[in-house]
Design a protein around this motif. Structure first.
Motif, PDB file in Angstrom:
ATOM      1  N   GLY A 162      -2.802  19.036   7.455  1.00 51.48           N
ATOM      2  CA  GLY A 162      -2.324  18.729   6.115  1.00 51.48           C
ATOM      3  C   GLY A 162      -0.815  18.823   6.031  1.00 51.48           C
ATOM      4  N   MET A 163      -0.275  18.572   4.868  1.00 53.13           N
ATOM      5  CA  MET A 163       1.166  18.665   4.656  1.00 53.13           C
ATOM      6  C   MET A 163       1.522  20.133   4.443  1.00 53.13           C
ATOM      7  N   ILE A 164       2.457  20.659   5.266  1.00 54.35           N
ATOM      8  CA  ILE A 164       2.824  22.069   5.222  1.00 54.35           C
ATOM      9  C   ILE A 164       3.664  22.361   3.986  1.00 54.35           C
ATOM     10  N   PRO A 165       3.438  23.499   3.314  1.00 58.44           N
ATOM     11  CA  PRO A 165       4.253  23.851   2.142  1.00 58.44           C
ATOM     12  C   PRO A 165       5.740  23.802   2.450  1.00 58.44           C
ATOM     13  N   GLU A 166       6.533  23.444   1.441  1.00 58.49           N
ATOM     14  CA  GLU A 166       7.958  23.224   1.621  1.00 58.49           C
ATOM     15  C   GLU A 166       8.730  24.483   2.010  1.00 58.49           C
ATOM     16  N   CYS A 210       0.388  12.743   8.886  1.00 55.32           N
ATOM     17  CA  CYS A 210      -1.031  12.551   8.584  1.00 55.32           C
ATOM     18  C   CYS A 210      -1.789  12.247   9.874  1.00 55.32           C
ATOM     19  N   PRO A 211      -2.850  12.984  10.174  1.00 52.89           N
ATOM     20  CA  PRO A 211      -3.631  12.752  11.403  1.00 52.89           C
ATOM     21  C   PRO A 211      -4.149  11.316  11.476  1.00 52.89           C
ATOM     22  N   ASN A 212      -4.143  10.772  12.684  1.00 50.42           N
ATOM     23  CA  ASN A 212      -4.575   9.381  12.877  1.00 50.42           C
ATOM     24  C   ASN A 212      -5.999   9.140  12.388  1.00 50.42           C
ATOM     25  N   SER A 213      -6.847  10.167  12.527  1.00 49.02           N
ATOM     26  CA  SER A 213      -8.235  10.009  12.093  1.00 49.02           C
ATOM     27  C   SER A 213      -8.311   9.722  10.596  1.00 49.02           C
ATOM     28  N   LEU A 214      -7.432  10.332   9.810  1.00 50.88           N
ATOM     29  CA  LEU A 214      -7.428  10.101   8.365  1.00 50.88           C
ATOM     30  C   LEU A 214      -6.691   8.812   8.027  1.00 50.88           C
ATOM     31  N   VAL A 215      -5.617   8.539   8.751  1.00 52.09           N
ATOM     32  CA  VAL A 215      -4.900   7.272   8.563  1.00 52.09           C
ATOM     33  C   VAL A 215      -5.854   6.097   8.755  1.00 52.09           C
ATOM     34  N   ASN A 216      -6.688   6.187   9.758  1.00 52.28           N
ATOM     35  CA  ASN A 216      -7.649   5.131  10.060  1.00 52.28           C
ATOM     36  C   ASN A 216      -8.593   4.886   8.885  1.00 52.28           C
ATOM     37  N   VAL A 217      -9.058   5.968   8.253  1.00 49.68           N
ATOM     38  CA  VAL A 217      -9.962   5.831   7.104  1.00 49.68           C
ATOM     39  C   VAL A 217      -9.246   5.147   5.944  1.00 49.68           C
ATOM     40  N   MET A 218      -8.018   5.592   5.651  1.00 47.25           N
ATOM     41  CA  MET A 218      -7.256   5.004   4.541  1.00 47.25           C
ATOM     42  C   MET A 218      -7.087   3.504   4.738  1.00 47.25           C
ATOM     43  N   ARG A 219      -6.618   3.121   5.915  1.00 50.14           N
ATOM     44  CA  ARG A 219      -6.306   1.704   6.155  1.00 50.14           C
ATOM     45  C   ARG A 219      -7.545   0.820   6.142  1.00 50.14           C
ATOM     46  N   LYS A 220      -8.631   1.326   6.645  1.00 44.23           N
ATOM     47  CA  LYS A 220      -9.872   0.543   6.598  1.00 44.23           C
ATOM     48  C   LYS A 220     -10.345   0.356   5.154  1.00 44.23           C
ATOM     49  N   CYS A 221     -10.225   1.406   4.355  1.00 44.30           N
ATOM     50  CA  CYS A 221     -10.711   1.344   2.972  1.00 44.30           C
ATOM     51  C   CYS A 221      -9.890   0.400   2.112  1.00 44.30           C
ATOM     52  N   TRP A 222      -8.564   0.369   2.326  1.00 45.70           N
ATOM     53  CA  TRP A 222      -7.755  -0.487   1.456  1.00 45.70           C
ATOM     54  C   TRP A 222      -7.368  -1.813   2.120  1.00 45.70           C
ATOM     55  N   ASP A 223      -8.155  -2.251   3.072  1.00 43.86           N
ATOM     56  CA  ASP A 223      -7.947  -3.568   3.683  1.00 43.86           C
ATOM     57  C   ASP A 223      -7.988  -4.645   2.600  1.00 43.86           C
ATOM     58  N   GLY A 224      -7.097  -5.618   2.710  1.00 45.63           N
ATOM     59  CA  GLY A 224      -7.032  -6.678   1.704  1.00 45.63           C
ATOM     60  C   GLY A 224      -8.271  -7.548   1.669  1.00 45.63           C
ATOM     61  N   ASN A 225      -8.991  -7.604   2.775  1.00 47.32           N
ATOM     62  CA  ASN A 225     -10.222  -8.394   2.845  1.00 47.32           C
ATOM     63  C   ASN A 225     -11.410  -7.457   2.592  1.00 47.32           C
ATOM     64  N   PRO A 226     -12.108  -7.614   1.473  1.00 49.08           N
ATOM     65  CA  PRO A 226     -13.205  -6.695   1.159  1.00 49.08           C
ATOM     66  C   PRO A 226     -14.308  -6.692   2.209  1.00 49.08           C
ATOM     67  N   GLU A 227     -14.482  -7.795   2.927  1.00 46.96           N
ATOM     68  CA  GLU A 227     -15.533  -7.860   3.936  1.00 46.96           C
ATOM     69  C   GLU A 227     -15.231  -6.961   5.131  1.00 46.96           C
ATOM     70  N   ARG A 228     -13.958  -6.630   5.327  1.00 46.36           N
ATOM     71  CA  ARG A 228     -13.582  -5.757   6.445  1.00 46.36           C
ATOM     72  C   ARG A 228     -13.580  -4.281   6.067  1.00 46.36           C
ATOM     73  N   ARG A 245       0.855  -1.177   0.000  1.00 47.27           N
ATOM     74  CA  ARG A 245       0.000   0.000   0.000  1.00 47.27           C
ATOM     75  C   ARG A 245       0.900   1.240   0.000  1.00 47.27           C
ATOM     76  N   PRO A 246       0.399   2.406  -0.380  1.00 48.99           N
ATOM     77  CA  PRO A 246       1.228   3.613  -0.365  1.00 48.99           C
ATOM     78  C   PRO A 246       1.713   3.941   1.051  1.00 48.99           C
ATOM     79  N   ASP A 247       2.896   4.544   1.149  1.00 42.37           N
ATOM     80  CA  ASP A 247       3.441   4.954   2.444  1.00 42.37           C
ATOM     81  C   ASP A 247       2.692   6.183   2.957  1.00 42.37           C
ATOM     82  N   ILE A 248       2.137   6.083   4.152  1.00 37.70           N
ATOM     83  CA  ILE A 248       1.393   7.195   4.735  1.00 37.70           C
ATOM     84  C   ILE A 248       2.364   8.124   5.470  1.00 37.70           C
ATOM     85  N   PRO A 249       2.357   9.424   5.174  1.00 39.99           N
ATOM     86  CA  PRO A 249       3.261  10.364   5.857  1.00 39.99           C
ATOM     87  C   PRO A 249       3.033  10.362   7.367  1.00 39.99           C
ATOM     88  N   ARG A 250       4.109  10.572   8.115  1.00 39.84           N
ATOM     89  CA  ARG A 250       4.014  10.573   9.578  1.00 39.84           C
ATOM     90  C   ARG A 250       3.142  11.707  10.095  1.00 39.84           C
TER      91      ARG A 250
END
Length: 391
Positions: free
Chosen positions: A372-376, A333-351, A326-331
């Motif tokens: 969000g990611m701060i400008p460089e 990234c808020p946990n609330s959004l990380v949680n959504v990403m990981r649940k959505c791309w779970d390898g088991n579609p039933e989960r 899966r894509p590398d999630i930036p450190r």
């Protein structure tokens, strides 16, 4: 009388220029006595048969188109082509071109599909294109949601349609084959979500913008799923933005009504990098393949980057299935959004969650404190990607 006319039985007559050629032959033979079969064969060879074949083909195509139109009952979604003005091309794809235009005084996008009239496509390929067109229209015409591109109409036959020519002729237009077709939808000036993310690759997006785009996409998908429709090609290239950055789902070329039995939906349909593992493996799947693709899009929106930039399509396909890549999630990234990403791309579609649940999770995220990611060019913030990657 040219080949664009016919007698009372509908049989094409020979053009005048052929009669003139015959008259010329006769005048040259006056006073020579009877005409030998040899002489006639020589003179027949001088007739421009290729030109006659082209005229005849054009005439028969016109007759076929006219007869088909007169016998076929028009669908409720078919539009009046006389009200359509085609302007410039704005996108090119494998099976057609998208033009900007005006229909009945409203700005529209016109997707013109090539039905194999170039003489290259096989009969089977042409039939597949026609079936795809009917499928897209059948799906799209019934949809009505603020996050789905609005369907205006379509045409089964575009013999009266003129589009700007790349190399303008005397009238500056070129006609299209009589059996081509077009789909007309509202025109959205913001371009694709992919293009928007590319433009913001370095400066990134404010967290509230990330969540707004994610909510637009999740609400649109939730609506489709409520109508038993699986998009099957969810990716940032298939999402459009209006003038106010509102996102709308587009391109239903491979969408279909969800089968009651998941085993009836198989095959590698979609775009590598966004395709769920079960789809990559050719296993039965359901609407949750869209949830997986949404998870990849959510990462892409947050990072303004492309997943797996250093891997080939073949490597991505293998690693997603066998190594749970899966894509590398930036450190940062808020946990609330990380949680959504990981649940959505779970390898088991039933989960994976349903899209309406994803909407609720995104709505609960607090954007008031950023995330969000701060400008460089700022001295503090997330420097998860160094050097910068992107499309």
């Amino acid at each position: 009388m040219d080949l664009n006319t016919k007698d009372g039985l509908g049989v094409a007559k020979f053009p005048k220029k052929f009669d003139n050629q015959e008259g010329s032959v006769n005048s040259k033979m006056k006073g020579t006595g009877s005409i030998s079969s040899k002489d006639m064969l020589v003179r027949a060879d001088k007739v421009d048969l290729k030109s006659l074949d082209m005229q005849l083909e054009k005439h028969l195509s016109w007759v076929w188109s006219r007869n088909s139109e007169s016998q076929r009952i028009k669908e409720e979604w078919e539009i009046d082509l006389s009200k359509l003005e085609i302007r410039n091309a704005i996108a090119h794809g494998t099976y057609g071109t998208v033009f900007r235009g005006v229909y009945d005084n409203q700005d529209v996008a016109v997707k013109l599909l090539d039905w194999g009239e170039d003489g290259i496509a096989t009969t089977a390929e042409t039939a597949a294109l026609r079936a795809s067109f009917r499928q897209e229209v059948a799906v799209w015409q019934k949809l009505n949601h603020s996050n789905v591109t609005r369907f205006v109409g379509a045409s089964m036959g575009t013999s009266n349609l003129k589009i700007p020519a790349k190399n303008p002729s005397s009238d500056g237009n070129t006609t299209v084959p009589p059996r081509a077709c077009c789909v007309i939808v509202e025109y959205l000036p913001g371009g694709t979500l992919k293009q928007y993310l590319i433009r913001n690759r370095r400066k990134k997006l404010a967290f509230k913008v990330v969540i707004q785009l994610a909510l637009d996409l999740s609400r649109g998908l939730s609506y489709l799923h409520s109508k038993k429709i699986v998009h099957r090609d969810v990716k940032t290239e298939n999402m459009l933005l209006d003038a106010h950055r509102n996102l709308k789902i587009a391109d239903f070329g491979v969408a279909r009504v969800e089968a009651q039995n998941p085993r009836d939906m198989t095959g590698e349909t979609g775009t590598l990098g966004y395709m769920a593992p079960e789809v990559l493996q050719g296993k039965p799947y359901n609407r949750r393949c869209d949830v997986y693709s949404f998870g990849i899009c959510l990462w892409e929106i947050y990072c303004c980057d492309m997943p797996y930039p250093d891997l080939s399509f073949a490597d991505v396909s293998s690693a997603v299935v066998r190594q749970n890549l899966r894509p590398d999630i930036p450190r940062c990234c808020p946990n609330s959004l990380v949680n959504v990403m990981r649940k959505c791309w779970d390898g088991n579609p039933e989960r994976r969650p349903e899209m309406d649940e994803v909407v609720r999770m995104l709505e609960a995220i607090d954007t008031s404190k950023g995330g969000g990611m701060i400008p460089e060019d700022q001295s503090r913030g997330c420097f998860c990607f160094a050097p910068a990657r992107g499309p």
